[in-house]
Motif scaffolding. Structure first.
Motif, PDB file in Angstrom:
ATOM      1  N   LEU A  11       0.757  -1.232  -0.039  1.00 31.34           N
ATOM      2  CA  LEU A  11      -0.005   0.010  -0.088  1.00 31.34           C
ATOM      3  C   LEU A  11       0.937   1.241  -0.036  1.00 31.34           C
ATOM      4  O   LEU A  11       1.672   1.233   0.914  1.00 31.34           O
ATOM      5  N   ASP A  12       0.891   2.117  -0.984  1.00 35.65           N
ATOM      6  CA  ASP A  12       1.601   3.439  -1.157  1.00 35.65           C
ATOM      7  C   ASP A  12       0.927   4.588  -0.480  1.00 35.65           C
ATOM      8  O   ASP A  12      -0.605   4.529  -1.006  1.00 35.65           O
ATOM      9  N   LEU A  13       1.513   5.272   0.093  1.00 39.98           N
ATOM     10  CA  LEU A  13       0.626   6.814   0.497  1.00 39.98           C
ATOM     11  C   LEU A  13       1.472   7.827   0.154  1.00 39.98           C
ATOM     12  O   LEU A  13       2.687   7.777   0.278  1.00 39.98           O
ATOM     13  N   ARG A  14       0.677   8.817  -0.257  1.00 38.33           N
ATOM     14  CA  ARG A  14       1.457  10.168  -0.400  1.00 38.33           C
ATOM     15  C   ARG A  14       1.089  10.999   0.713  1.00 38.33           C
ATOM     16  O   ARG A  14      -0.177  11.116   1.031  1.00 38.33           O
ATOM     17  N   LEU A  15       2.164  11.639   1.361  1.00 42.40           N
ATOM     18  CA  LEU A  15       1.712  12.411   2.484  1.00 42.40           C
ATOM     19  C   LEU A  15       2.480  13.767   2.579  1.00 42.40           C
ATOM     20  O   LEU A  15       3.497  13.989   1.914  1.00 42.40           O
ATOM     21  N   THR A  16       1.915  14.654   3.448  1.00 40.81           N
ATOM     22  CA  THR A  16       2.706  15.710   3.595  1.00 40.81           C
ATOM     23  C   THR A  16       3.782  15.399   4.499  1.00 40.81           C
ATOM     24  O   THR A  16       3.861  14.718   5.135  1.00 40.81           O
ATOM     25  N   PRO A  17       4.752  16.561   4.460  1.00 33.72           N
ATOM     26  CA  PRO A  17       5.876  16.529   5.440  1.00 33.72           C
ATOM     27  C   PRO A  17       5.348  16.335   6.780  1.00 33.72           C
ATOM     28  O   PRO A  17       5.904  15.712   7.600  1.00 33.72           O
ATOM     29  N   GLU A  18       4.397  17.156   7.112  1.00 34.60           N
ATOM     30  CA  GLU A  18       3.791  17.360   8.379  1.00 34.60           C
ATOM     31  C   GLU A  18       3.216  16.042   8.885  1.00 34.60           C
ATOM     32  O   GLU A  18       3.365  15.628  10.105  1.00 34.60           O
ATOM     33  N   ALA A  19       2.363  15.384   7.945  1.00 33.28           N
ATOM     34  CA  ALA A  19       1.507  14.436   8.238  1.00 33.28           C
ATOM     35  C   ALA A  19       2.738  13.073   8.644  1.00 33.28           C
ATOM     36  O   ALA A  19       2.774  12.060   9.388  1.00 33.28           O
ATOM     37  N   LYS A  20       3.910  13.174   7.776  1.00 31.84           N
ATOM     38  CA  LYS A  20       5.076  11.994   8.040  1.00 31.84           C
ATOM     39  C   LYS A  20       5.670  12.250   9.371  1.00 31.84           C
ATOM     40  O   LYS A  20       5.742  11.247   9.912  1.00 31.84           O
ATOM     41  N   ALA A  21       5.945  13.590   9.733  1.00 35.00           N
ATOM     42  CA  ALA A  21       6.391  13.821  10.932  1.00 35.00           C
ATOM     43  C   ALA A  21       5.402  13.313  12.282  1.00 35.00           C
ATOM     44  O   ALA A  21       6.032  12.743  13.123  1.00 35.00           O
ATOM     45  N   ARG A  22       4.345  13.577  12.007  1.00 32.15           N
ATOM     46  CA  ARG A  22       3.360  13.090  13.087  1.00 32.15           C
ATOM     47  C   ARG A  22       3.383  11.628  13.226  1.00 32.15           C
ATOM     48  O   ARG A  22       3.282  11.214  14.383  1.00 32.15           O
ATOM     49  N   LEU A  23       3.124  10.923  12.042  1.00 30.27           N
ATOM     50  CA  LEU A  23       3.570   9.368  12.253  1.00 30.27           C
ATOM     51  C   LEU A  23       4.517   8.837  12.620  1.00 30.27           C
ATOM     52  O   LEU A  23       4.740   8.023  13.516  1.00 30.27           O
ATOM     53  N   SER A  24       5.648   9.569  12.307  1.00 26.18           N
ATOM     54  CA  SER A  24       6.950   9.153  12.638  1.00 26.18           C
ATOM     55  C   SER A  24       7.188   9.381  14.348  1.00 26.18           C
ATOM     56  O   SER A  24       7.776   8.453  15.072  1.00 26.18           O
ATOM     57  N   SER A  25       6.585  10.451  14.685  1.00 20.08           N
ATOM     58  CA  SER A  25       6.594  10.569  16.191  1.00 20.08           C
ATOM     59  C   SER A  25       5.917   9.597  16.938  1.00 20.08           C
ATOM     60  O   SER A  25       6.242   9.101  17.971  1.00 20.08           O
ATOM     61  N   ALA A  26       4.634   9.367  16.497  1.00 18.17           N
ATOM     62  CA  ALA A  26       3.902   8.455  17.188  1.00 18.17           C
ATOM     63  C   ALA A  26       4.502   7.148  17.293  1.00 18.17           C
ATOM     64  O   ALA A  26       4.412   6.347  17.981  1.00 18.17           O
TER      65      ALA A  26
END
Length: 96
Positions: A11-26
């Motif tokens: 499954l591929d997702l395109r995210l904003t840098p902000e969304a990626k940062a939130r997911l990485s943090s979580a």
């Protein structure tokens, strides 16, 4: 999440840098990779979404009790009735 099946779909997702940062943090908070975090979170949400659409069965005795409960008139809840008739902050000023 233990899974013994081999993963063969992607499954591929395109995210904003902000969304990626939130997911990485979580993911870091849970000591998981971003992929593990996203997959487990998505599966939990899918289970919640589908929970009320799953089949469940009852034996004859429990079915009768279930149907009897559905057919009984609702019990009076005066405090709830009063609450539902009180004005709310969202009512127009002249509604009171």
């Amino acid at each position: 999440m233990l899974n013994t099946q081999a993963r063969s779909s992607k499954l591929d997702l395109r995210l904003t840098p902000e969304a990626k940062a939130r997911l990485s943090s979580a993911a870091r908070e849970r000591h998981q990779s971003v992929s593990q975090f996203v997959l487990s979170s998505a599966l939990e949400r899918a289970d919640e979404t589908l929970a009320d659409r799953q089949h469940f069965g009852l034996d004859a005795e429990h079915w009768s009790a279930f149907m009897a409960a559905l057919e009984r008139p609702p019990r009076a809840l005066p405090r709830l009735e009063r609450l539902l008739h009180e004005p709310t902050p969202f009512d127009p000023p002249d509604a009171a």
